[in-house]
Design an enzyme around this catalytic site. Structure first.
Site, mmCIF file in Angstrom:
data_model
loop_
_atom_site.group_PDB
_atom_site.id
_atom_site.type_symbol
_atom_site.label_atom_id
_atom_site.label_comp_id
_atom_site.label_asym_id
_atom_site.label_seq_id
_atom_site.Cartn_x
_atom_site.Cartn_y
_atom_site.Cartn_z
ATOM 1 N N GLY A 13 -63.590 80.431 17.873
ATOM 2 C CA GLY A 13 -64.277 79.862 16.629
ATOM 3 C C GLY A 13 -65.595 79.244 16.841
ATOM 4 N N SER A 14 -66.270 79.381 18.164
ATOM 5 C CA SER A 14 -67.412 78.496 18.445
ATOM 6 C C SER A 14 -68.662 78.949 17.633
ATOM 7 C CB SER A 14 -67.997 78.831 19.939
ATOM 8 O OG SER A 14 -68.274 80.140 20.089
ATOM 9 N N ASN A 15 -68.699 80.141 17.093
ATOM 10 C CA ASN A 15 -69.699 80.685 16.032
ATOM 11 C C ASN A 15 -69.544 80.007 14.617
ATOM 12 O OD1 ASN A 15 -71.670 82.652 17.124
ATOM 13 N ND2 ASN A 15 -69.589 83.325 18.001
ATOM 14 N N MET A 91 -61.631 90.148 15.101
ATOM 15 C CA MET A 91 -61.185 91.221 15.856
ATOM 16 C C MET A 91 -60.385 92.406 15.231
ATOM 17 S SD MET A 91 -62.993 90.654 18.643
ATOM 18 C CE MET A 91 -63.869 89.370 19.610
ATOM 19 N N ARG A 92 -60.748 92.479 13.911
ATOM 20 C CA ARG A 92 -59.856 93.693 13.234
ATOM 21 C C ARG A 92 -60.784 94.679 12.410
ATOM 22 N NH1 ARG A 92 -54.857 92.310 13.918
ATOM 23 N NH2 ARG A 92 -54.309 94.140 12.718
ATOM 24 N N ILE A 94 -62.437 96.813 9.843
ATOM 25 C CA ILE A 94 -62.374 96.704 8.565
ATOM 26 C C ILE A 94 -62.372 98.126 7.822
ATOM 27 C CG2 ILE A 94 -63.930 95.459 6.881
ATOM 28 C CD1 ILE A 94 -63.810 93.353 8.531
ATOM 29 N N ASN A 108 -72.126 90.844 10.894
ATOM 30 C CA ASN A 108 -71.437 90.673 12.041
ATOM 31 C C ASN A 108 -72.236 90.375 13.141
ATOM 32 O OD1 ASN A 108 -68.905 90.896 13.755
ATOM 33 N ND2 ASN A 108 -69.985 92.882 14.545
ATOM 34 N N HIS A 110 -72.287 90.577 17.393
ATOM 35 C CA HIS A 110 -71.750 91.325 18.652
ATOM 36 C C HIS A 110 -72.359 90.950 19.985
ATOM 37 C CE1 HIS A 110 -69.635 94.704 20.335
ATOM 38 N NE2 HIS A 110 -70.676 95.017 21.035
HETATM 39 C C1 GAR Z 1 -68.297 86.334 20.070
HETATM 40 O O1 GAR Z 1 -68.795 86.312 21.309
HETATM 41 C C2 GAR Z 1 -68.870 87.505 19.244
HETATM 42 O O2 GAR Z 1 -69.952 87.786 19.714
HETATM 43 C C3 GAR Z 1 -67.778 88.338 19.779
HETATM 44 O O3 GAR Z 1 -66.472 87.635 19.905
HETATM 45 C C4 GAR Z 1 -66.733 86.277 20.197
HETATM 46 C C5 GAR Z 1 -66.328 85.473 19.351
HETATM 47 O O4 GAR Z 1 -66.374 83.956 19.832
HETATM 48 N N1 GAR Z 1 -67.489 89.417 18.592
HETATM 49 C C6 GAR Z 1 -67.228 90.624 19.026
HETATM 50 O O5 GAR Z 1 -66.966 91.090 20.173
HETATM 51 C C7 GAR Z 1 -67.145 91.620 17.975
HETATM 52 N N2 GAR Z 1 -67.019 92.922 18.336
HETATM 53 P P1 GAR Z 1 -66.074 82.721 18.898
HETATM 54 O O6 GAR Z 1 -64.476 82.862 18.542
HETATM 55 O O7 GAR Z 1 -66.078 81.664 20.070
HETATM 56 O O8 GAR Z 1 -66.947 82.592 17.872
#
Ligand code: GAR
Length: 201
Positions: A13-15, A91-92, A94, A108, A110
């Site tokens: 969940g850093s984003n 990570m699911r 949709i 999203n 990526h």
């Molecule tokens: C992020 O790097 C995001 O870009 C990636 O998961 C990570 C989640 O990090 N998403 C994917 O790979 C989607 N295909 P976070 O939980 O620290 O935000």
């Protein structure tokens, strides 16, 4: 009135945190109505609690199908009058239940320069391929795998001694800056979609 968003996440969940921080710092004018998380034990759930964001935590195996839990999510999004769904490490797959209901209103992030390296472990895929430059992509969600219209991309160099861990640190730093910025463009009505082409005013 602020744009009402829901963030979907599965892990650290850093984003999510970067979006919360940007709102709290007055840099992003949106209202975070809901966190949707398919892993109730994930760190992002505790982050939501600390930030005072309501969370819908569910376990996919408690439902008969993907469509069944997505119907429940959709109901919650409607109750909260969510304008924009923000996938942030969700990570699911949709299904059309959500994709069609939120067409043009779901984004999203990526960790690669799409269309290179879609799907899981994009950072590892890029390293293994041996690319010298990789990046971060923010895109609208369509029915395919990381295939929707691209809103923004940022590139970075891959160093000869990079590991997945060292590269991930630099990619995450870019993500945490870029995602709140893109959301602010959408909130300000600056983003329009024309087929595959997205323009920012
Ligand atoms: C992020 O790097 C995001 O870009 C990636 O998961 C990570 C989640 O990090 N998403 C994917 O790979 C989607 N295909 P976070 O939980 O620290 O935000």
């Amino acid at each position: 009135m602020s744009l009402r968003i829901a963030v979907f996440a599965s892990g650290n969940g850093s984003n999510f945190q970067a979006i919360v921080d940007a709102v709290q710092a007055g840099k992003l004018d949106v209202s975070i109505e809901l966190l949707v998380c398919d892993k109730p034990q994930a760190p992002v759930a505790a982050r939501a609690q600390r930030a005072g964001v309501e969370a819908f935590l569910f376990k996919p195996k408690d439902y008969a199908s993907r469509e069944a839990y997505e119907q429940e999510i959709l109901q919650k999004l409607r109750e909260k009058q969510v304008d924009l769904v923000v996938l942030a490490g969700y990570m699911r797959i949709i299904t059309p239940v959500l994709v069609e209901a939120y067409e043009g209103r779901m984004i999203n992030i990526h960790p690669s320069m799409l269309p290179s390296f879609p799907g899981i472990n994009a950072i590892g895929q890029a390293l293994q391929y041996g690319v010298k430059v990789t990046g971060v992509t923010v895109h609208y969600v369509d029915g395919g795998l990381d295939s929707g219209p691209i809103i923004a991309q940022r590139a970075l160099d891959v160093f000869a001694d990079d590991t997945e861990e060292t590269l991930a640190v630099r990619i995450h730093a870019i993500e945490q800056e870029l995602y709140p910025e893109v959301i602010s463009w959408i909130a300000a009505g600056k983003v329009s979609i024309n087929g595959r082409n997205v323009t920012i005013d």
